[in-house]
Design an enzyme around this catalytic site. Structure first.
Site, PDB file in Angstrom:
ATOM      1  N   SER A 146       0.860  -1.185   0.000  1.00 20.47           N
ATOM      2  CA  SER A 146       0.000   0.000   0.000  1.00 20.47           C
ATOM      3  C   SER A 146       0.891   1.227   0.000  1.00 20.47           C
ATOM      4  O   SER A 146       2.034   1.177   0.494  1.00 20.47           O
ATOM      5  CB  SER A 146      -0.894   0.017   1.243  1.00 20.47           C
ATOM      6  OG  SER A 146      -1.510   1.281   1.407  1.00 20.47           O
ATOM      7  N   TYR A 159      -1.760  -0.766  10.282  1.00 15.12           N
ATOM      8  CA  TYR A 159      -1.939  -1.170   8.883  1.00 15.12           C
ATOM      9  C   TYR A 159      -0.666  -0.915   8.083  1.00 15.12           C
ATOM     10  O   TYR A 159      -0.204  -1.788   7.339  1.00 15.12           O
ATOM     11  CB  TYR A 159      -3.110  -0.391   8.277  1.00 15.12           C
ATOM     12  CG  TYR A 159      -3.332  -0.661   6.807  1.00 15.12           C
ATOM     13  CD1 TYR A 159      -4.097  -1.747   6.381  1.00 15.12           C
ATOM     14  CD2 TYR A 159      -2.797   0.177   5.833  1.00 15.12           C
ATOM     15  CE1 TYR A 159      -4.305  -1.988   5.043  1.00 15.12           C
ATOM     16  CE2 TYR A 159      -3.001  -0.058   4.488  1.00 15.12           C
ATOM     17  CZ  TYR A 159      -3.756  -1.137   4.095  1.00 15.12           C
ATOM     18  OH  TYR A 159      -3.964  -1.376   2.754  1.00 15.12           O
ATOM     19  N   LYS A 163       1.925  -3.590   5.962  1.00 20.38           N
ATOM     20  CA  LYS A 163       2.229  -3.496   4.536  1.00 20.38           C
ATOM     21  C   LYS A 163       3.718  -3.249   4.284  1.00 20.38           C
ATOM     22  O   LYS A 163       4.278  -3.749   3.296  1.00 20.38           O
ATOM     23  CB  LYS A 163       1.397  -2.384   3.912  1.00 20.38           C
ATOM     24  CG  LYS A 163      -0.104  -2.682   3.892  1.00 20.38           C
ATOM     25  CD  LYS A 163      -0.417  -3.915   3.056  1.00 20.38           C
ATOM     26  CE  LYS A 163      -1.909  -4.068   2.841  1.00 20.38           C
ATOM     27  NZ  LYS A 163      -2.250  -5.193   1.937  1.00 20.38           N
TER      28      LYS A 163
END
Length: 261
Positions: A146, A159, A163
């Site tokens: 991401s 998060y 990633k």
């Protein structure tokens, strides 16, 4: 299906995790349009996965929808076993399954950590492991990172870390898989017109600005192209990395962010 000018994956078999919706569904459709037989892995969106498989089969693609929660390595193993039983080979893995998370540091729980990393990081590692075990030279593994892995966003630490770990995995696995003629890369999508973006897109804005502009208008002033990507545009990056056109590219993460700044 996405119109393409060539069939770079004719005769190949691709497994797409998280393939029932959003970017994953677009990737499954694009790889099928490129000539691949496609296994659509899903966790909860059973109807959508089977509807997509039916659509692809109506267009002449060999497509199969199979349930597997990538957070469970045993289910991942079963997914690849069933894919092999059906098609006899695996040439491409497009690992698209993932979960989003926003939360301030003081609110992150061990359960949050375990859930996010189980899907976004551990799930992708063991999908790559299971796929590579069944691939021969020329195999292609494409994971999903991401833009969050390389940009600071408020309350997005968990998060983003999950990633960033994927990008480190891709870099390091390229060395050992390269000896077998297998490439491994990742795609790092930016804002994309999916239901996940509709639900969580506002979180990418500064807290003082959240809710002041809808995400599409916000991107008009924070992206060189000034718009959300369409899932099909992101899928084109996966198709490139899964094809022979990317034969000399490995260990890298391809940012598809529309010039986000």
């Amino acid at each position: 299906m996405t119109a393409v000018s060539c069939a770079r994956l004719r005769g190949k078999v691709a497994v797409v995790t998280g393939g029932s919706r959003g970017i994953g569904a677009a990737v499954a459709s694009r790889l099928a349009a490129e000539g691949a037989a496609v296994v659509i892995g899903y966790r909860g969106n059973e109807q959508a996965a089977h509807d997509l498989a039916a659509t692809l089969n109506a267009d002449g693609t060999r497509a199969l929808a199979l349930r597997a929660d990538v957070a469970d390595p045993d289910q991942t193993e079963a997914l690849f076993e069933q894919a092999m039983a059906r098609f006899g080979r695996i040439d491409v893995l497009a690992s698209c399954a993932g979960v989003e998370h926003f939360g301030a540091l003081e609110n992150i729980t061990p359960a949050d950590f375990d859930h996010v990393f189980a899907v976004n990081t551990r799930g992708q590692l063991f999908a790559a492991q299971r796929a590579a075990a069944r691939m021969s030279a020329g195999g292609k593994i494409v994971l999903t990172s991401s833009i969050s892995a390389t940009r600071a966003v408020f309350e997005h630490t968990l998060y983003a870390a999950s990633k960033a770990a994927v990008e480190a995995m891709v870099l390091n696995l390229s060395a050992e898989l390269g000896r077998r003629g297998i490439t491994i890369n990742a795609v790092a999508p930016g804002g994309t017109a999916t239901d996940m973006a509709a639900e969580h897109g506002a979180g990418y804005q500064h807290p003082q600005l959240r809710g002041t502009l809808p995400l599409p208008q916000w991107l008009e002033v924070h992206g060189a192209l000034g718009r959300l990507a369409q899932p099909q545009e992101i899928a084109a990056g996966y198709a490139f990395l899964a094809s022979g056109d990317a034969a000399y590219l490995t260990g890298r993460t391809l940012p598809l962010d529309g010039g986000y700044f």
